[in-house]
Design an enzyme around this catalytic site. Sequence first.
Site, PDB file in Angstrom:
ATOM      1  N   ASP A  73       0.817  -1.220   0.000  1.00  0.00           N
ATOM      2  CA  ASP A  73       0.000   0.000   0.000  1.00  0.00           C
ATOM      3  C   ASP A  73       0.850   1.270   0.000  1.00  0.00           C
ATOM      4  OD1 ASP A  73       0.930  -0.471   2.588  1.00  0.00           O
ATOM      5  OD2 ASP A  73      -1.037  -0.885   3.418  1.00  0.00           O
TER       6      ASP A  73
ATOM      7  N   HIS B  97      -7.249  -4.572  10.378  1.00  0.00           N
ATOM      8  CA  HIS B  97      -7.007  -4.399   8.939  1.00  0.00           C
ATOM      9  C   HIS B  97      -5.755  -5.143   8.483  1.00  0.00           C
ATOM     10  CE1 HIS B  97      -4.629  -0.328   9.449  1.00  0.00           C
ATOM     11  NE2 HIS B  97      -3.782  -1.329   9.407  1.00  0.00           N
TER      12      HIS B  97
ATOM     13  N   GLU C 103      -9.699  -1.823   5.547  1.00  0.00           N
ATOM     14  CA  GLU C 103     -10.316  -1.554   6.834  1.00  0.00           C
ATOM     15  C   GLU C 103     -11.520  -2.472   7.060  1.00  0.00           C
ATOM     16  OE1 GLU C 103      -8.503   0.205   8.629  1.00  0.00           O
ATOM     17  OE2 GLU C 103      -8.299   2.310   8.062  1.00  0.00           O
TER      18      GLU C 103
ATOM     19  N   ASN D 213      -7.395  -2.474  14.435  1.00  0.00           N
ATOM     20  CA  ASN D 213      -8.797  -2.711  14.091  1.00  0.00           C
ATOM     21  C   ASN D 213      -8.967  -3.945  13.209  1.00  0.00           C
ATOM     22  OD1 ASN D 213      -7.792  -1.859  11.648  1.00  0.00           O
ATOM     23  ND2 ASN D 213      -9.175  -0.130  11.378  1.00  0.00           N
TER      24      ASN D 213
HETATM   25  C1  F6R Z   1       1.548  -1.483   6.118  1.00  0.00           C
HETATM   26  C2  F6R Z   1       0.192  -1.983   6.240  1.00  0.00           C
HETATM   27  C3  F6R Z   1      -0.571  -1.976   7.525  1.00  0.00           C
HETATM   28  C4  F6R Z   1       0.302  -2.242   8.754  1.00  0.00           C
HETATM   29  C5  F6R Z   1      -0.542  -2.227  10.021  1.00  0.00           C
HETATM   30  C6  F6R Z   1       0.292  -2.426  11.267  1.00  0.00           C
HETATM   31  O1  F6R Z   1       2.032  -1.638   4.802  1.00  0.00           O
HETATM   32  O2  F6R Z   1      -0.327  -2.395   5.275  1.00  0.00           O
HETATM   33  O3  F6R Z   1      -1.576  -2.948   7.464  1.00  0.00           O
HETATM   34  O4  F6R Z   1       0.918  -3.483   8.611  1.00  0.00           O
HETATM   35  O5  F6R Z   1      -1.222  -1.008  10.118  1.00  0.00           O
HETATM   36  O6  F6R Z   1       1.153  -1.355  11.393  1.00  0.00           O
HETATM   37  P1  F6R Z   1       2.317  -1.352  12.488  1.00  0.00           P
HETATM   38  O7  F6R Z   1       3.271  -2.420  12.106  1.00  0.00           O
HETATM   39  O8  F6R Z   1       2.934   0.012  12.381  1.00  0.00           O
HETATM   40  O9  F6R Z   1       1.661  -1.618  13.800  1.00  0.00           O
END
Ligand code: F6R
Length: 242
Positions: A67, A137, A142, A135
């Site tokens: 992403d 995701h 989401e 959450n």
């Molecule tokens: C990042 C992504 C997100 C993160 C998730 C956890 O490319 O796609 O899904 O993996 O938000 O983020 P952290 O590791 O910062 O807790």
Amino acid sequence: MKVIVVESYEELSKKAAELLAEVVENNSRATLGLATGTTPIGCYELLADFCAQKRVSFKNVKAVNLDEYVGLCKSDSQSYAYFMRDKLFDHIDIDLNNTYIPDGMAGDLEGECARYSEILDEEERDVQILGLGSNGHIGFNEPRTSFQSVTHIVDLQESTIKDNARLFDSIEQVPRKAITMGISEIMKAKQIIMLASGANKAQAVHDMVQGVINDGCPASILQTHPNCIVVVDKEAARLLDK
Ligand code: F6R
């Protein structure tokens, strides 16, 4: 779904790096699906060490990211393109021409989503690394995103904006939109390695591993993947039934 509970973030990073290194050792032309965020940073540091020690080479490896924020250019230090260079690509021998990340500055964002989906169709991923949103995701899919989704534009939820604000000077600076690989595309990777660390992930880890599969927790779909390894530290695993 295989769940591996480790003692600490350090152990989690080591396990993840070993699993990824194994994929590249078995196939020097592997395609890796990569994630940004705080969780994989330790793993990326170890991969850079393995590369420096000549244990693995990424010379012929391709990397496809999950992403990117909309509205940040590649040179912006908050962009995921910048993150990947800073945390991994600048420290390994990968050819940057073999790295793919959505372009959050594209004039035609819908066109960019279609272009990225085509790349995903062409580049079969041997493995996909994932982090977990508090959450539930995966990527930036989401809660309530369709399990059939392909690459699309997302309005980030308030909880995600709050979670990610820690990485910006102020919450106002967190982009409100992103482009993300869709859930159906994430699921096409041959193997998935999901990483989660810390107490703020405990509920999402529980719902992902032991909850009913439903779009309220996008990560719960991973229960149906034929080869998914979940690596979590003790804190993140604390709500799992033994
Ligand atoms: C990042 C992504 C997100 C993160 C998730 C956890 O490319 O796609 O899904 O993996 O938000 O983020 P952290 O590791 O910062 O807790």
